[in-house]
Design an enzyme around this catalytic site. Structure first.
Site, mmCIF file in Angstrom:
data_model
loop_
_atom_site.group_PDB
_atom_site.id
_atom_site.type_symbol
_atom_site.label_atom_id
_atom_site.label_comp_id
_atom_site.label_asym_id
_atom_site.label_seq_id
_atom_site.Cartn_x
_atom_site.Cartn_y
_atom_site.Cartn_z
ATOM 1 N N ASN A 120 -6.508 6.462 4.491
ATOM 2 C CA ASN A 120 -7.945 6.720 4.392
ATOM 3 C C ASN A 120 -8.329 8.183 4.515
ATOM 4 O O ASN A 120 -9.464 8.547 4.219
ATOM 5 C CB ASN A 120 -8.700 5.903 5.437
ATOM 6 N N ASN A 128 -9.078 3.529 -0.857
ATOM 7 C CA ASN A 128 -9.532 4.500 0.136
ATOM 8 C C ASN A 128 -8.792 5.831 0.096
ATOM 9 O O ASN A 128 -9.363 6.869 0.431
ATOM 10 C CB ASN A 128 -9.465 3.903 1.544
ATOM 11 N N ASP A 171 -0.830 2.555 -5.376
ATOM 12 C CA ASP A 171 -0.885 1.131 -5.687
ATOM 13 C C ASP A 171 -2.240 0.803 -6.296
ATOM 14 O O ASP A 171 -3.222 1.497 -6.044
ATOM 15 C CB ASP A 171 -0.659 0.305 -4.417
ATOM 16 N N HIS A 182 0.820 -1.215 0.000
ATOM 17 C CA HIS A 182 0.000 0.000 0.000
ATOM 18 C C HIS A 182 0.858 1.270 0.000
ATOM 19 O O HIS A 182 0.337 2.361 -0.193
ATOM 20 C CB HIS A 182 -0.915 -0.017 1.225
#
Length: 185
Positions: A67, A113, A92, A19
């Site tokens: 997020n 997100n 990513d 991530h």
């Protein structure tokens, strides 16, 4: 002036996770340009500024965790009056094969997100540079465990190769030559 945002999660425990590919790319790019990072509490981000071929660049790594990435991006965009078409978000993408690079303007968030947060606060009209991380081979892995997991050595080498390709051709992106960039990847 252009804003180049790398998406990821802050903290050593996330350093080499799937991530954090966006962070890895902007780290590599800023290092190749000889830039240093500064933490900006007001912007809630680490920022590195520089110039490439007479174009001012601001690199950003949000400190808000994935997020809530839009909070930091909105703060920088508002402060520097950056137009949406001058924003490039690097992230990513689980729906692309490992190491595959794609760039596009606008679009959906694909369940990402970090993009969802940016879309919510800024809209969808900005450039996205996607680096494929593939889906887990083992269907027992949850998506969150997979993206927050570390690369294997082979996966990391593949991602590093993709980062080098982006870096070698970054001036095309910085000058808005998106179609020329696409031919190089």
């Amino acid at each position: 002036m252009q804003l180049i945002v790398g998406l990821g999660n802050c903290g050593k425990e996330y350093l080499n996770t799937r991530h954090n590919v966006g962070f890895a790319v902007v780290d590599y790019l800023s290092n190749s340009l000889g830039l240093s990072w500064n933490s900006d509490k007001k912007m809630q981000a680490n920022i590195a500024c520089g110039i490439l071929d007479n174009s001012k660049l601001i690199f950003c790594k949000p400190n808000t965790y994935m997020n809530c990435s839009g909070i930091a991006v909105l703060a920088i965009v508002s402060y520097y009056k950056i137009r949406p078409e001058d924003i490039l978000v690097i992230h990513d993408d689980i729906d692309l094969e490992l190491g595959k690079i794609k760039v596009k303007f606008a679009g959906g968030n694909g369940g990402h997100n970090g993009l969802r947060s940016i879309d919510h606060l800024l809209g969808k009209d900005y450039y996205r540079l996607r680096i494929g991380i593939d889906r887990p081979v083992n269907s027992e892995f949850s998506v969150s465990d997979y993206v927050l997991g570390s690369f294997t050595d082979d996966e990391y080498n593949c991602i590093l190769n993709s980062i080098k390709i982006v870096s070698d051709n970054f001036s095309l992106l910085a000058h808005g030559q998106i179609e020329d960039f696409k031919q190089k990847i």
